[in-house]
Design a protein around this motif. Structure first.
Motif, short mmCIF file in Angstrom:
data_model
loop_
_atom_site.label_atom_id
_atom_site.label_comp_id
_atom_site.label_asym_id
_atom_site.label_seq_id
_atom_site.Cartn_x
_atom_site.Cartn_y
_atom_site.Cartn_z
N HIS A 67 0.56 -1.09 0.05
CA HIS A 67 0.10 0.00 -0.08
C HIS A 67 0.85 1.05 -0.02
O HIS A 67 0.53 2.16 0.71
N VAL A 226 -6.63 9.78 -1.61
CA VAL A 226 -7.34 9.04 -2.25
C VAL A 226 -6.60 7.94 -2.95
O VAL A 226 -5.73 8.43 -3.67
N SER A 227 -6.88 6.73 -2.70
CA SER A 227 -6.19 5.60 -3.65
C SER A 227 -6.96 4.50 -3.73
O SER A 227 -8.15 4.41 -3.16
N GLU A 228 -6.58 3.39 -4.63
CA GLU A 228 -7.42 2.27 -4.58
C GLU A 228 -7.61 1.55 -3.31
O GLU A 228 -8.29 0.69 -3.13
N PHE A 229 -6.67 1.92 -2.47
CA PHE A 229 -6.78 1.01 -1.11
C PHE A 229 -7.68 1.82 -0.13
O PHE A 229 -8.09 1.19 0.98
N LYS A 231 -11.33 3.34 1.12
CA LYS A 231 -12.91 3.14 0.98
C LYS A 231 -13.24 4.33 1.65
O LYS A 231 -13.38 4.71 2.89
N SER A 238 -14.13 13.51 -1.40
CA SER A 238 -12.87 13.77 -1.68
C SER A 238 -12.85 15.37 -2.04
O SER A 238 -13.87 15.87 -2.85
N THR A 252 -2.42 4.59 3.07
CA THR A 252 -3.92 4.58 3.81
C THR A 252 -3.93 5.23 5.09
O THR A 252 -4.94 5.67 5.54
#
Length: 301
Positions: A67, A226-229, A231, A238, A252
């Motif tokens: 991550h 904000v990232s793909e990891f 939620k 955002s 995260t």
């Protein structure tokens, strides 16, 4: 009669280089714990100076959470190639796949604590007897208890009440089989010292430390990328903010600050006016009053 004076940055540099050379003299297989953050970059730069014109005699050990900031991994790979040093990688994802650790669930889940098992497994696999870190005493109260040579037992655990005295710059790295040490050559540096030295030496750093526009969300009193990891909760939205990061870790949990500091000079000015510790925006440190110390006792960095 002429007198020779060192300024404070030269004194800190000299102390750190002394400790790095002591590590090389006393241990058989030391490594530098490399995260891609400014402190591990600084330690690597000091190691380069300590052993010049030879190459750095330490491998770099990176505990990869999976991550990471993409910028961090790119910077790591480019630096390793430039220095011509060996890179060792311990993968948290592999630890999860093997059932060595269980991934956290929920909104505030993080892989930060999972690094402990991965790190200790990597130390055992590569027979590391000293892991050199970029921890500093001004960062956090648990790190303020560390010695330059920090003893770890054969389970990788740290006992802050059972550390060796370091009088007159005498460092004792003797240990039994299975035990190891952590070494902290920049323990006496402050965040301000680090940035002044980076500026003086013109050390290359990841762009994450420079103010830039990024999509973030306000969580735990800081701007989390904000990232793909990550939620987003139903009540979270955002935003695009101009921010920079004072410390780097798992994407995260690493919070940024709103900033216009887009040069080293501006960063130094900004840090000089700060009244909040740089780890104040790390979500993992907010879990409890003793979060860092609890993790360190188990084998954390």
């Amino acid at each position: 009669m002429s007198k020779y004076y060192l300024n404070y940055l030269d004194e800190l540099e000299s102390e750190a280089i002394f400790i790095l050379r002591e590590v090389w003299a006393q241990f058989e297989n030391p490594v530098i714990l490399f995260s891609g953050g400014k402190d591990s970059i600084l330690v690597t730069h000091l190691a380069k100076k300590a052993f010049f014109p030879a190459k750095i005699p330490f491998a770099l050990l990176h505990v990869d959470t999976g991550h990471n900031f993409p910028e961090t991994i790119q910077f790591r790979d480019e630096l390793v190639k430039k220095l011509g040093v060996k890179l060792l990688v311990g993968s948290v994802q592999e630890s999860i796949n093997k059932g060595r650790v269980a991934e956290e669930k929920g909104k505030n889940a993080t892989r930060n604590a999972l690094q402990i098992t991965t790190l200790l497994d990597a130390i055992e696999e590569h027979k590391v007897d000293c892991a050199i870190g970029g921890g500093r005493r001004d960062e956090e109260k648990a790190r303020a208890k560390e010695r330059f040579f920090s003893h770890r037992n054969d389970f990788g655990e740290w006992d802050p009440k059972n550390q060796r005295p370091e009088l007159w710059n005498l460092l004792n790295g003797k240990h039994f089989e299975g035990e190891h040490f952590r070494a902290f050559p920049i323990s006496n540096w402050t965040e301000m010292d680090v940035w002044n030295y980076i500026k003086r030496e013109n050390i290359e750093i990841p762009s994450l430390y420079i103010a830039h526009e990024r999509e973030v969300v306000w969580r735990n009193n800081s701007w989390i990328p904000v990232s793909e990891f990550l939620k987003l909760g139903q009540d979270e939205k955002s935003e695009i903010k101009k921010i920079r990061f004072r410390t780097l870790g798992d994407i995260t949990i690493t919070g940024g600050i709103e900033s216009e500091a887009d040069t080293l000079e501006k960063i130094v000015q900004e840090v000089s006016a700060m009244r909040k510790t740089e780890r104040g925006d790390r979500s993992d440190d907010k879990r409890s009053e003793t979060a860092m110390e609890d993790r360190k006792k188990q084998g954390y960095f």
